[in-house]
Structures are given as structure tokens and as C-alpha cells.
Design a protein around this motif. Sequence first.
Motif, mmCIF file in Angstrom:
data_model
loop_
_atom_site.group_PDB
_atom_site.id
_atom_site.type_symbol
_atom_site.label_atom_id
_atom_site.label_comp_id
_atom_site.label_asym_id
_atom_site.label_seq_id
_atom_site.Cartn_x
_atom_site.Cartn_y
_atom_site.Cartn_z
ATOM 1 N N GLN A 226 0.867 -1.175 0.000
ATOM 2 C CA GLN A 226 0.000 0.000 0.000
ATOM 3 C C GLN A 226 0.902 1.221 0.000
ATOM 4 N N TRP A 274 -8.385 0.466 3.984
ATOM 5 C CA TRP A 274 -7.924 1.221 2.831
ATOM 6 C C TRP A 274 -8.835 2.420 2.604
ATOM 7 N N THR A 278 -6.865 4.862 -2.453
ATOM 8 C CA THR A 278 -5.650 4.117 -2.126
ATOM 9 C C THR A 278 -4.926 3.686 -3.396
ATOM 10 N N LEU A 280 -2.055 0.986 -4.660
ATOM 11 C CA LEU A 280 -1.254 -0.188 -4.362
ATOM 12 C C LEU A 280 0.023 -0.148 -5.189
#
Length: 573
Positions: A226, A274, A278, A280
Motif C-alpha cells: 500500500q 484502505w 488508495t 497499491l
Amino acid sequence: MNKYKWLSHAFVALILMWTTNLHAQSTFQEVYNIIQTKCTGCHGGDSPQGNLDLDLSEAGVYNALVGTNPTNPSALSKGYKLADPGYPERSYLLHKLATADWDNSFSLEVADGNTMPPSPLPALSEVEIELFRQWIMFGTPQSGTVVDRSVLEDYYENGLALPGVTAPPAPDPSEGIQIRLGPIFLAPLQEEEYFKKHLLDFGENVEVTKTSVDFNDESHHFILYQLSNGNAQSYAEGLRNIDSGEFSMTSNSSIGVWQNSDEFRLPEGAAYKWPQGTHLDLNFHVKNYSPEGVLACDAYININTQEDGIAEQEMFSVIIPINLFETFLGEPIGNGLVIPNDGEEHVFSDLFAVPPVPGIPFPSGDWYLWQLSSHTHARGIDYDIYISDGGEPGEQIYEGFYNFNYTFNQGFFDWEHPAIRYFEPLKKVDMSLGGGLIQEATYINDGPEPLEWGYTTDDEMMLMTIQFTAGPLSSSTPVVETASTDFSFTASPNPYQGHTSISYQLNEKAQVSLEVFNVLGERVQLLVDEKQAAGKYQQTFSAEALGLPAGMYLVNLTIDGQKISKKIIEMNN
């Protein structure tokens, strides 16, 4: 020199220059040439179809496609761009060009219009469509080559495609999403590691209760991070090579580390949290062990979610390399790992505890451990984790000799498929100064030179992965749904030259099958097919002795219907 001979030399020089320039074309130039050859008949002139004029210069075509909204209302409502850098699945252009024979995941609804070019004009070849996808997946660069066209031709046209991975079922849209990273095409014996920033579009804060990843057997690892907000803004879209020196493990939060296709189902009451928007970071390390075939590497990530506010505890996931805190002081990552090439065992020990100071990206105090695992490369022969007792190893909570599912001690450390241990109930550990965890890794380096920290399988690593909550859970449920086996199975040495010994032990009489397959899924040798009494058994395998090439093979051991597989790698003598 007469003028005719001079003209002849000049003509040859021009041909050589033209040939060199042809082979030096960037991927975008190849895409542009395809567009000019096959698309401008409809997308050119006074009334270009869809108001999309592509009869332009390279810069004009680039600006017309990249980041541009489609005029088709259906495609626009889905959030598509004509070419969305880093996101092939969100690129309307690719959906319009795709054919079912190439990739049936790029479908068109009736409202999206028809496949292009329209009938009776011929569709683009699979190689040409793949050039578009690779260009988009790598971030739509205007210069540079992101894929070798000859590798695509070998894969699609010359019969050198190796078996890939089958896409697993995606979650129901009301319960989650599926992300695909790939395909990444590897030439024979090529090894690569990539990162890719990926923006999620849930549209609200969510809690994640389960993550699973399916990828090629040849893959070394997949890590899901993340991204922090700062890194999300600084990283470019599209695939980034590990050579860029961006080290996500020390600057972002990890979600999970996979060295096998597997599912991480969090215990009831725990979830990753999250926020909306968000990003990744998808980290994929892949290697083609075949000396001849082309490998298309894919990773499918399923993410199951629930509404925000349901979970009792937030699940945290961290990757702890050796000497982690020294990297915060400016030292290179893994600087304490230097393994002499003397063929002797060398043990490296590292204490990890968290001081209660601002800026440290981990909470101090009690951690409630849910999952533990480890990671080395090929010279790692053992990995153990202890609770620190005054700076010395205390209670051992991880034994590297256990099998992947942590159900029995198999008597050796499988560096390619290290054990994953789950704690139910969660294991409370004081991670403040005076407590912490001690990780110990053992290596044997019999190679030509000392080894240090590095990202290829020819280098080494030492790290543990931890998933934990900052408080206890009131509920207690099973946390992993995997089948277990009760027999040991090893291949040593691995990798090997000449031959390897395949050993296994039976606790009771059983029907046994021991088979070896190549990367095409073809059985190359049946070593055992009989009922055997309890005891220890050993078989020898050599690809060279069978007249087969060096590379990767898969050994399947089946005992009374339970199957376990292991990759073995034969190196050239």
C-alpha cells in the motif's frame, strides 16, 4: 574509386542505416506505424470515424490517444480513456482492437460499438495487438523499447509459447475486485522484477478481509504494497523495473508476500483498512527457466472487501529486512548481509524491536501476531525466529524446516516455498525496546565470489514478514483453508548440475506415484508407480541423462491421492 563503386558503397551504407533505424524503433513508433497502416482509412480524412483523427504526426497521435476521453458514452461511463497509461483494462482502444483469439477478457458490450478495424478489413495480428497492450502497460512511453517484438513473434507465431496461468474466478462485484498484472513476456532464461502503481476505484473507504494471488509456477515472488501518499505521487504510471532503485519494503506498508499461489483469509474481526483513493504497488519477480520457450507471466490478485467500520482490529503487515533501522540512517538496505564464498555455514542474527519515537512507521508496544514467514534466495539453508529474551533468543516461534503449510517438520528449508505460520489465537509479543523478535538465517555459499544483498536469484536476501494487530481479537476462528500432507519430500541439491536426489518418507504403507514434468506440462519420466511400505525412499533424476535441456522441471509426488509438487532446476555443466 570510380563513381559507380562509390554509389554502390553509399547505397549499402544507406540500407544499413535504414535497417539499424528500423530495428531501433521505439515501441511507440511501432504502434504509430500500425496505426498509420491499418487505422487511418477510417480515422482520417475530413470526417474521421468517432471524431478521432489519427492521420497525424507521432506527437499528434500520441496526444490524441493518451489520457483522452472516448466519445462513446458507454466507454466514458466506465471511466475508460482511449489509452490509459499503466491500465490496459481501462483503455478503450485496446478493447476495440482485441479479438477473442488474442485475449477474451477484453470484451465489448453492444453499446461500446464494434471491434476495429471493421469487417471486411483484416483484424490486427496478435503480435500487433500485444504491442499496443505492452506499450500501455508500461505507461505509454514516447521513447524506448518496452518489449522485443521478436519475443512476441516467437510466442504468438513461432510455436515457442510456454504454458501460462489460468485466470481464477473474480469476486462478485459487490464483494471485491480482481486486478491483473501482465502478461510480462520473458525470453529464454530471462529474469525480471517489476513494480506497478495501481489506483483502486472503490469510491469509498473499505476494509479488506481476504487477498489471494495466482501466478506462474516459475514466479519467484509477488508482493502487494500500500503506497504512502508521497510515493503514490512521485511514482510514474506503468511498470517500473527494479533497477530504478525504488525500495517499497522500507517506505510503504506491505499487504502480503506470496511465493506460491495462495489465499490470505484474515481472522474474523480483523481487516486491512484502505481509504478512498488508495494506491497499491504491485511487485512481481519472475524468471523464465526454459532455454528455448517464451514465458508469459501473469498475476491475478483477488481482493475481498466489506464496509468500513465493521472490523474490530486493523491488520498490519510489515517486511523486516536485516538491519532495517540502519536504512533509516542512510545505510544501504541489507548492508549487514555479506556471505563469504568458503562453502561453510554462516549464521546471521538480527534483533528487531521498535523504539517509541516519532517517525517510525511501526507501533511500539504489544503486537498480536497472526502470520510469520521468511525469505532468502538459493543459498539459504535455514531460517528461525525467536522472541527476544533480553537480546538473546528465547521462545522459538518459527522453524524454517517446516513445510509450506506449517503442519510438519520436513527436515530442510525450502527457500522457494518457505513455511507460513499462522497463530490462532493471535500470539502476543512485546515489540518495545527490551523485547522484540530475533531472526536467524543460515547460508552456505560455495560460489565463485562472496554474496551480498541483491534482487536477483543469483544474489541473497534475509527478511521476515509479519502480519499483526495492535490489540486482541474477541473472536476465534480458523484462519486458513489449505489441505495438509503428512509426508516429507525434498530434492537436493536444488538447483543442481548433473543430477539431484529426490527423497521422501512414508509413515505407513501407501500407493505412491513420483513423476517429473517439463515446463510444457509433458511428463518426461515416471520414477515410481507402486504401493510402498513405510520407510525412507530416494530416487535420482537427471535431465541431461535423458537427453533433455537444462532448465526448470516439476516433480509431482502423490501418496494415496494427496499430491505435493516441487520445482527443480538443472543448471548447465
